[in-house]
Design an enzyme around this catalytic site. Structure first.
Site, PDB file in Angstrom:
ATOM      1  N   THR A  57      -2.979   7.678  -8.201  1.00  0.00           N
ATOM      2  CA  THR A  57      -2.068   7.578  -6.165  1.00  0.00           C
ATOM      3  C   THR A  57      -1.809   8.440  -5.569  1.00  0.00           C
ATOM      4  O   THR A  57      -1.091   9.846  -6.407  1.00  0.00           O
ATOM      5  CB  THR A  57      -1.806   6.007  -6.173  1.00  0.00           C
ATOM      6  OG1 THR A  57      -1.662   5.188  -6.450  1.00  0.00           O
ATOM      7  CG2 THR A  57      -0.492   5.922  -4.734  1.00  0.00           C
ATOM      8  N   ASP A  73      -3.340   7.463   0.094  1.00  0.00           N
ATOM      9  CA  ASP A  73      -4.698   7.038  -0.292  1.00  0.00           C
ATOM     10  C   ASP A  73      -4.856   5.715  -0.132  1.00  0.00           C
ATOM     11  O   ASP A  73      -3.931   4.519   0.010  1.00  0.00           O
ATOM     12  CB  ASP A  73      -5.448   7.546  -1.476  1.00  0.00           C
ATOM     13  CG  ASP A  73      -4.536   7.165  -2.778  1.00  0.00           C
ATOM     14  OD1 ASP A  73      -3.947   6.891  -2.623  1.00  0.00           O
ATOM     15  OD2 ASP A  73      -5.689   7.046  -3.256  1.00  0.00           O
ATOM     16  N   ARG A  75      -7.174   4.323  -2.729  1.00  0.00           N
ATOM     17  CA  ARG A  75      -7.536   4.121  -3.685  1.00  0.00           C
ATOM     18  C   ARG A  75      -6.966   3.720  -4.718  1.00  0.00           C
ATOM     19  O   ARG A  75      -5.946   3.905  -5.236  1.00  0.00           O
ATOM     20  CB  ARG A  75      -8.732   5.050  -4.356  1.00  0.00           C
ATOM     21  CG  ARG A  75      -9.365   5.349  -6.110  1.00  0.00           C
ATOM     22  CD  ARG A  75      -9.826   6.962  -6.394  1.00  0.00           C
ATOM     23  NE  ARG A  75     -11.073   6.452  -5.398  1.00  0.00           N
ATOM     24  CZ  ARG A  75     -11.713   6.969  -5.937  1.00  0.00           C
ATOM     25  NH1 ARG A  75     -11.707   8.380  -7.163  1.00  0.00           N
ATOM     26  NH2 ARG A  75     -12.868   7.656  -4.994  1.00  0.00           N
ATOM     27  N   LYS A  89      -1.621   0.417   0.308  1.00  0.00           N
ATOM     28  CA  LYS A  89      -0.148   0.814  -0.358  1.00  0.00           C
ATOM     29  C   LYS A  89       1.130   1.128   0.413  1.00  0.00           C
ATOM     30  O   LYS A  89       1.882   1.640   0.543  1.00  0.00           O
ATOM     31  CB  LYS A  89      -0.924   2.608  -0.847  1.00  0.00           C
ATOM     32  CG  LYS A  89      -1.422   2.608  -2.156  1.00  0.00           C
ATOM     33  CD  LYS A  89      -2.686   3.472  -2.710  1.00  0.00           C
ATOM     34  CE  LYS A  89      -3.079   3.272  -3.479  1.00  0.00           C
ATOM     35  NZ  LYS A  89      -3.714   4.626  -3.534  1.00  0.00           N
ATOM     36  N   GLY A 103       2.049   3.080  -8.779  1.00  0.00           N
ATOM     37  CA  GLY A 103       1.983   2.869 -10.014  1.00  0.00           C
ATOM     38  C   GLY A 103       0.655   1.358 -10.162  1.00  0.00           C
ATOM     39  O   GLY A 103      -0.066   1.319  -9.764  1.00  0.00           O
ATOM     40  N   SER A 186      -0.133  10.347  -8.854  1.00  0.00           N
ATOM     41  CA  SER A 186      -0.857  11.922  -9.739  1.00  0.00           C
ATOM     42  C   SER A 186      -1.922  12.469  -8.901  1.00  0.00           C
ATOM     43  O   SER A 186      -2.221  13.532  -9.555  1.00  0.00           O
ATOM     44  CB  SER A 186      -2.049  10.656 -10.232  1.00  0.00           C
ATOM     45  OG  SER A 186      -3.142  10.099  -9.363  1.00  0.00           O
ATOM     46  N   ASP A 223      -8.123  15.160  -6.882  1.00  0.00           N
ATOM     47  CA  ASP A 223      -7.640  13.842  -8.279  1.00  0.00           C
ATOM     48  C   ASP A 223      -8.382  12.644  -8.551  1.00  0.00           C
ATOM     49  O   ASP A 223      -8.490  12.144  -7.434  1.00  0.00           O
ATOM     50  CB  ASP A 223      -5.840  13.311  -7.556  1.00  0.00           C
ATOM     51  CG  ASP A 223      -5.314  11.855  -8.555  1.00  0.00           C
ATOM     52  OD1 ASP A 223      -5.859  12.845  -9.418  1.00  0.00           O
ATOM     53  OD2 ASP A 223      -4.895  11.769  -8.410  1.00  0.00           O
ATOM     54  N   SER A 226      -7.014   9.054  -6.687  1.00  0.00           N
ATOM     55  CA  SER A 226      -6.734   9.256  -5.595  1.00  0.00           C
ATOM     56  C   SER A 226      -7.716   9.288  -4.972  1.00  0.00           C
ATOM     57  O   SER A 226      -9.265   9.908  -5.179  1.00  0.00           O
ATOM     58  CB  SER A 226      -6.010  10.353  -5.255  1.00  0.00           C
ATOM     59  OG  SER A 226      -5.207   9.909  -5.497  1.00  0.00           O
TER      60      SER A 226
END
Length: 302
Positions: A57, A73, A75, A89, A103, A186, A223, A226
Protein backbone atom coordinates in the site's frame (compact mmCIF):
# COMPACT_ATOMS: atom_id res chain seq x y z
CA UNK A 1 12.26 -17.20 34.02
CA UNK A 2 14.02 -19.29 31.38
CA UNK A 3 15.66 -22.69 31.43
CA UNK A 4 18.99 -20.94 32.07
CA UNK A 5 17.88 -19.76 35.51
CA UNK A 6 17.80 -23.33 36.82
CA UNK A 7 19.86 -23.73 40.06
CA UNK A 8 21.35 -26.91 38.61
CA UNK A 9 23.44 -24.89 36.16
CA UNK A 10 24.79 -22.40 38.64
CA UNK A 11 22.09 -19.71 38.96
CA UNK A 12 20.59 -19.13 42.39
CA UNK A 13 16.81 -19.06 42.04
CA UNK A 14 16.52 -17.50 45.51
CA UNK A 15 18.59 -14.46 44.56
CA UNK A 16 16.73 -11.18 45.01
CA UNK A 17 14.98 -9.99 41.88
CA UNK A 18 15.95 -6.50 40.87
CA UNK A 19 17.88 -4.51 38.33
CA UNK A 20 18.24 -5.85 34.81
CA UNK A 21 17.15 -9.33 33.78
CA UNK A 22 19.46 -11.38 31.57
CA UNK A 23 17.30 -14.51 31.42
CA UNK A 24 17.09 -14.45 27.62
CA UNK A 25 20.74 -13.70 26.83
CA UNK A 26 21.56 -17.28 25.82
CA UNK A 27 18.32 -17.63 23.86
CA UNK A 28 18.94 -14.43 21.90
CA UNK A 29 22.51 -15.48 21.13
CA UNK A 30 21.25 -18.82 19.84
CA UNK A 31 18.66 -17.11 17.61
CA UNK A 32 21.32 -14.81 16.16
CA UNK A 33 23.68 -17.72 15.56
CA UNK A 34 21.04 -19.75 13.74
CA UNK A 35 20.05 -16.74 11.67
CA UNK A 36 23.64 -16.01 10.65
CA UNK A 37 24.44 -19.68 9.90
CA UNK A 38 21.23 -21.41 8.81
CA UNK A 39 23.18 -24.43 7.46
CA UNK A 40 24.55 -25.23 10.90
CA UNK A 41 21.14 -26.08 12.38
CA UNK A 42 18.66 -28.69 11.26
CA UNK A 43 15.44 -27.68 9.58
CA UNK A 44 13.39 -29.14 12.41
CA UNK A 45 14.65 -26.84 15.17
CA UNK A 46 15.92 -23.84 13.18
CA UNK A 47 14.98 -20.49 14.73
CA UNK A 48 14.80 -17.28 12.76
CA UNK A 49 14.03 -13.71 13.74
CA UNK A 50 10.55 -12.46 12.84
CA UNK A 51 10.39 -10.44 9.64
CA UNK A 52 8.25 -7.39 8.94
CA UNK A 53 5.21 -8.04 6.80
CA UNK A 54 5.02 -6.14 3.51
CA UNK A 55 1.79 -4.16 3.48
CA UNK A 56 1.33 -3.55 -0.25
CA UNK A 57 0.00 0.00 0.00
CA UNK A 58 0.99 3.64 -0.28
CA UNK A 59 -0.62 5.99 2.26
CA UNK A 60 0.54 9.51 3.05
CA UNK A 61 -0.44 12.60 5.01
CA UNK A 62 0.79 16.14 5.48
CA UNK A 63 -0.02 19.29 7.44
CA UNK A 64 -0.71 22.37 5.36
CA UNK A 65 -1.61 25.94 6.17
CA UNK A 66 -5.27 25.39 7.07
CA UNK A 67 -5.56 21.69 7.83
CA UNK A 68 -4.57 18.15 6.88
CA UNK A 69 -4.39 16.32 3.55
CA UNK A 70 -4.45 12.50 3.53
CA UNK A 71 -3.87 10.33 0.47
CA UNK A 72 -3.97 6.65 -0.49
CA UNK A 73 -3.89 4.38 -3.49
CA UNK A 74 -6.74 1.95 -4.23
CA UNK A 75 -5.06 -1.40 -4.91
CA UNK A 76 -5.77 -4.38 -2.65
CA UNK A 77 -3.49 -7.40 -3.10
CA UNK A 78 -3.58 -11.04 -2.07
CA UNK A 79 0.05 -12.14 -2.33
CA UNK A 80 0.84 -11.56 -6.02
CA UNK A 81 -2.81 -11.25 -7.08
CA UNK A 82 -4.68 -7.94 -7.32
CA UNK A 83 -7.82 -8.65 -5.29
CA UNK A 84 -9.48 -5.24 -5.68
CA UNK A 85 -8.58 -2.43 -8.06
CA UNK A 86 -10.63 0.29 -6.39
CA UNK A 87 -10.84 -0.25 -2.63
CA UNK A 88 -11.10 2.54 -0.05
CA UNK A 89 -8.19 2.99 2.36
CA UNK A 90 -9.22 6.30 3.97
CA UNK A 91 -11.43 5.44 6.94
CA UNK A 92 -13.80 7.58 9.00
CA UNK A 93 -12.94 8.02 12.69
CA UNK A 94 -14.90 11.15 13.60
CA UNK A 95 -16.41 14.10 11.69
CA UNK A 96 -13.07 15.93 12.01
CA UNK A 97 -10.72 12.90 12.01
CA UNK A 98 -9.89 10.40 9.26
CA UNK A 99 -7.35 7.59 9.08
CA UNK A 100 -5.46 5.88 6.25
CA UNK A 101 -4.80 2.17 6.73
CA UNK A 102 -2.09 -0.13 5.38
CA UNK A 103 -1.68 -3.81 6.16
CA UNK A 104 -4.28 -6.54 6.37
CA UNK A 105 -7.53 -5.15 4.99
CA UNK A 106 -9.72 -6.77 7.64
CA UNK A 107 -7.50 -5.48 10.45
CA UNK A 108 -7.49 -1.90 9.20
CA UNK A 109 -11.25 -1.92 8.56
CA UNK A 110 -12.28 -3.36 11.91
CA UNK A 111 -9.69 -1.44 13.94
CA UNK A 112 -10.86 1.90 12.58
CA UNK A 113 -14.52 0.89 12.95
CA UNK A 114 -13.96 -0.04 16.59
CA UNK A 115 -12.14 3.17 17.45
CA UNK A 116 -14.73 5.22 15.54
CA UNK A 117 -17.45 3.64 17.68
CA UNK A 118 -15.53 4.39 20.86
CA UNK A 119 -15.02 7.99 19.79
CA UNK A 120 -18.76 8.35 19.16
CA UNK A 121 -19.57 6.98 22.62
CA UNK A 122 -17.01 9.32 24.16
CA UNK A 123 -18.61 12.33 22.45
CA UNK A 124 -22.03 11.27 23.73
CA UNK A 125 -20.69 10.93 27.29
CA UNK A 126 -18.88 14.27 27.25
CA UNK A 127 -21.57 16.58 25.95
CA UNK A 128 -21.27 15.97 22.20
CA UNK A 129 -18.28 18.23 21.65
CA UNK A 130 -15.61 17.90 18.99
CA UNK A 131 -13.29 14.90 19.27
CA UNK A 132 -9.58 15.41 19.93
CA UNK A 133 -7.12 13.85 17.50
CA UNK A 134 -4.78 12.82 20.30
CA UNK A 135 -7.65 10.85 21.87
CA UNK A 136 -8.06 8.77 18.72
CA UNK A 137 -4.29 8.27 18.56
CA UNK A 138 -4.20 7.07 22.18
CA UNK A 139 -7.07 4.61 21.67
CA UNK A 140 -5.46 3.21 18.52
CA UNK A 141 -1.97 2.83 19.97
CA UNK A 142 -3.27 1.15 23.15
CA UNK A 143 -5.27 -1.37 21.15
CA UNK A 144 -2.41 -2.18 18.78
CA UNK A 145 0.12 -2.49 21.60
CA UNK A 146 -2.22 -4.84 23.44
CA UNK A 147 -2.09 -7.25 20.49
CA UNK A 148 1.71 -6.98 20.14
CA UNK A 149 1.70 -6.47 16.38
CA UNK A 150 -0.62 -9.37 15.52
CA UNK A 151 -3.21 -6.83 14.37
CA UNK A 152 -1.53 -5.82 11.11
CA UNK A 153 -2.66 -2.20 10.87
CA UNK A 154 -0.19 0.56 9.97
CA UNK A 155 -2.07 3.85 10.15
CA UNK A 156 -1.74 7.51 9.21
CA UNK A 157 -4.12 9.47 11.43
CA UNK A 158 -5.02 13.07 10.66
CA UNK A 159 -7.54 15.61 11.85
CA UNK A 160 -8.21 19.11 13.11
CA UNK A 161 -9.52 20.06 16.54
CA UNK A 162 -9.48 23.06 18.87
CA UNK A 163 -5.69 22.84 19.04
CA UNK A 164 -5.21 22.94 15.27
CA UNK A 165 -4.22 20.29 12.70
CA UNK A 166 -2.52 17.09 13.87
CA UNK A 167 -0.91 14.23 11.95
CA UNK A 168 0.22 10.93 13.52
CA UNK A 169 1.81 7.78 12.19
CA UNK A 170 0.91 4.62 14.11
CA UNK A 171 2.82 1.37 13.67
CA UNK A 172 1.23 -2.09 14.14
CA UNK A 173 3.08 -2.62 17.43
CA UNK A 174 1.67 0.59 18.91
CA UNK A 175 4.52 3.07 18.52
CA UNK A 176 3.49 6.51 17.29
CA UNK A 177 4.98 9.74 16.05
CA UNK A 178 3.61 13.22 15.44
CA UNK A 179 5.03 14.63 12.21
CA UNK A 180 4.42 17.42 9.66
CA UNK A 181 4.35 14.80 6.88
CA UNK A 182 4.58 11.03 6.81
CA UNK A 183 4.22 7.99 4.57
CA UNK A 184 3.56 4.32 5.28
CA UNK A 185 3.19 1.08 3.34
CA UNK A 186 5.35 -0.69 0.81
CA UNK A 187 5.41 2.38 -1.45
CA UNK A 188 6.36 4.72 1.39
CA UNK A 189 9.98 5.22 0.27
CA UNK A 190 8.98 6.52 -3.16
CA UNK A 191 6.32 8.77 -1.62
CA UNK A 192 8.72 10.05 1.03
CA UNK A 193 11.22 11.02 -1.68
CA UNK A 194 8.58 13.34 -3.17
CA UNK A 195 7.72 14.83 0.23
CA UNK A 196 11.32 15.44 1.27
CA UNK A 197 12.04 17.16 -2.04
CA UNK A 198 9.03 19.47 -2.23
CA UNK A 199 7.34 19.81 1.17
CA UNK A 200 7.24 23.32 2.58
CA UNK A 201 5.69 24.81 5.70
CA UNK A 202 2.40 26.70 5.27
CA UNK A 203 1.48 25.18 1.91
CA UNK A 204 -1.74 26.33 0.30
CA UNK A 205 -4.51 23.74 0.01
CA UNK A 206 -4.26 23.36 -3.75
CA UNK A 207 -0.48 22.88 -3.60
CA UNK A 208 -0.80 20.43 -0.71
CA UNK A 209 -3.34 18.28 -2.57
CA UNK A 210 -1.13 18.21 -5.67
CA UNK A 211 1.88 17.20 -3.58
CA UNK A 212 -0.06 14.37 -1.94
CA UNK A 213 -1.26 13.16 -5.35
CA UNK A 214 2.29 13.19 -6.69
CA UNK A 215 3.48 11.21 -3.66
CA UNK A 216 0.80 8.55 -4.17
CA UNK A 217 1.60 8.35 -7.88
CA UNK A 218 5.25 7.79 -7.01
CA UNK A 219 4.19 4.78 -4.96
CA UNK A 220 1.81 3.57 -7.68
CA UNK A 221 4.50 3.59 -10.39
CA UNK A 222 7.43 2.35 -8.26
CA UNK A 223 5.83 -0.31 -6.05
CA UNK A 224 4.10 -3.46 -7.27
CA UNK A 225 1.92 -3.58 -4.15
CA UNK A 226 0.43 -0.16 -4.90
CA UNK A 227 -1.61 0.82 -7.91
CA UNK A 228 -4.85 1.92 -9.56
CA UNK A 229 -6.23 5.32 -8.53
CA UNK A 230 -5.50 8.14 -6.10
CA UNK A 231 -7.83 9.05 -3.22
CA UNK A 232 -7.42 12.20 -1.14
CA UNK A 233 -9.10 13.64 1.95
CA UNK A 234 -8.81 17.30 2.97
CA UNK A 235 -9.67 18.10 6.60
CA UNK A 236 -9.85 21.83 7.27
CA UNK A 237 -9.60 23.70 10.55
CA UNK A 238 -13.05 25.23 9.95
CA UNK A 239 -14.58 21.75 10.33
CA UNK A 240 -15.26 21.00 6.66
CA UNK A 241 -14.04 17.83 4.95
CA UNK A 242 -13.53 17.21 1.21
CA UNK A 243 -13.17 13.62 0.01
CA UNK A 244 -11.49 13.23 -3.38
CA UNK A 245 -12.48 9.73 -4.44
CA UNK A 246 -10.58 8.57 -7.55
CA UNK A 247 -9.17 12.04 -8.07
CA UNK A 248 -6.56 10.70 -10.47
CA UNK A 249 -6.87 7.56 -12.61
CA UNK A 250 -3.42 7.06 -14.11
CA UNK A 251 -4.20 3.58 -15.41
CA UNK A 252 -7.59 4.24 -16.99
CA UNK A 253 -8.03 1.71 -19.81
CA UNK A 254 -11.45 2.67 -21.18
CA UNK A 255 -10.11 5.12 -23.80
CA UNK A 256 -7.68 2.46 -24.99
CA UNK A 257 -10.39 -0.17 -25.23
CA UNK A 258 -12.71 2.21 -27.06
CA UNK A 259 -9.97 2.90 -29.60
CA UNK A 260 -9.60 -0.78 -30.49
CA UNK A 261 -11.39 -1.72 -33.74
CA UNK A 262 -12.16 -5.41 -33.75
CA UNK A 263 -12.93 -7.43 -36.87
CA UNK A 264 -16.61 -8.14 -37.54
CA UNK A 265 -15.80 -11.49 -39.13
CA UNK A 266 -16.33 -13.46 -35.91
CA UNK A 267 -19.74 -11.98 -35.09
CA UNK A 268 -22.49 -14.57 -35.56
CA UNK A 269 -25.39 -12.97 -37.42
CA UNK A 270 -28.98 -14.13 -37.32
CA UNK A 271 -29.49 -17.03 -39.72
CA UNK A 272 -25.89 -18.26 -39.57
CA UNK A 273 -27.07 -21.58 -38.16
CA UNK A 274 -29.80 -23.19 -40.24
CA UNK A 275 -33.07 -24.19 -38.51
CA UNK A 276 -33.78 -27.79 -39.49
CA UNK A 277 -37.10 -28.26 -37.67
CA UNK A 278 -39.53 -26.14 -35.63
CA UNK A 279 -42.47 -27.47 -33.55
CA UNK A 280 -44.94 -25.98 -31.07
CA UNK A 281 -46.48 -27.97 -28.20
CA UNK A 282 -49.52 -26.50 -26.42
CA UNK A 283 -49.46 -26.49 -22.62
CA UNK A 284 -51.33 -29.32 -20.92
CA UNK A 285 -53.00 -26.83 -18.55
CA UNK A 286 -55.16 -25.37 -21.27
CA UNK A 287 -55.10 -22.25 -23.36
CA UNK A 288 -53.73 -19.98 -20.66
CA UNK A 289 -51.11 -22.37 -19.34
CA UNK A 290 -50.18 -22.20 -15.64
CA UNK A 291 -51.58 -19.22 -13.71
CA UNK A 292 -51.21 -17.96 -10.14
CA UNK A 293 -54.47 -19.76 -9.28
CA UNK A 294 -52.68 -23.09 -9.83
CA UNK A 295 -49.96 -22.23 -7.32
CA UNK A 296 -50.38 -23.32 -3.69
CA UNK A 297 -48.97 -20.83 -1.21
CA UNK A 298 -47.84 -22.22 2.17
CA UNK A 299 -47.25 -19.87 5.08
CA UNK A 300 -43.75 -19.94 6.53
CA UNK A 301 -43.44 -21.29 10.03
CA UNK A 302 -42.30 -18.65 12.52
Amino acid sequence: MSEFSNPAIGVDSNAPSGGFSFDNVHRNALIQQNTANPQSSSDSNKSVLPLATKTGTTIVGLVYKNGIVLGADTRSTNDTTVADKNCEKIHYIAPNIYCCGAGTAADTEKTTELISSQMELLRMNTGGGQSRVVTACTLLKRMLFRYQGYVSAALVLGGCDVNGPHLYQIYPHGSTGKLPFTTMGSGSLAAMAVFEADYRDDLEEEDAVRLVQRAILAGVFNDLGSGSNVDTCVIRTDGSVAMGRNGIKPNEVKPLRDAVRRSDALNMRKGTTAVLKSTFARSKGGVGGVTLADVTVTAMET
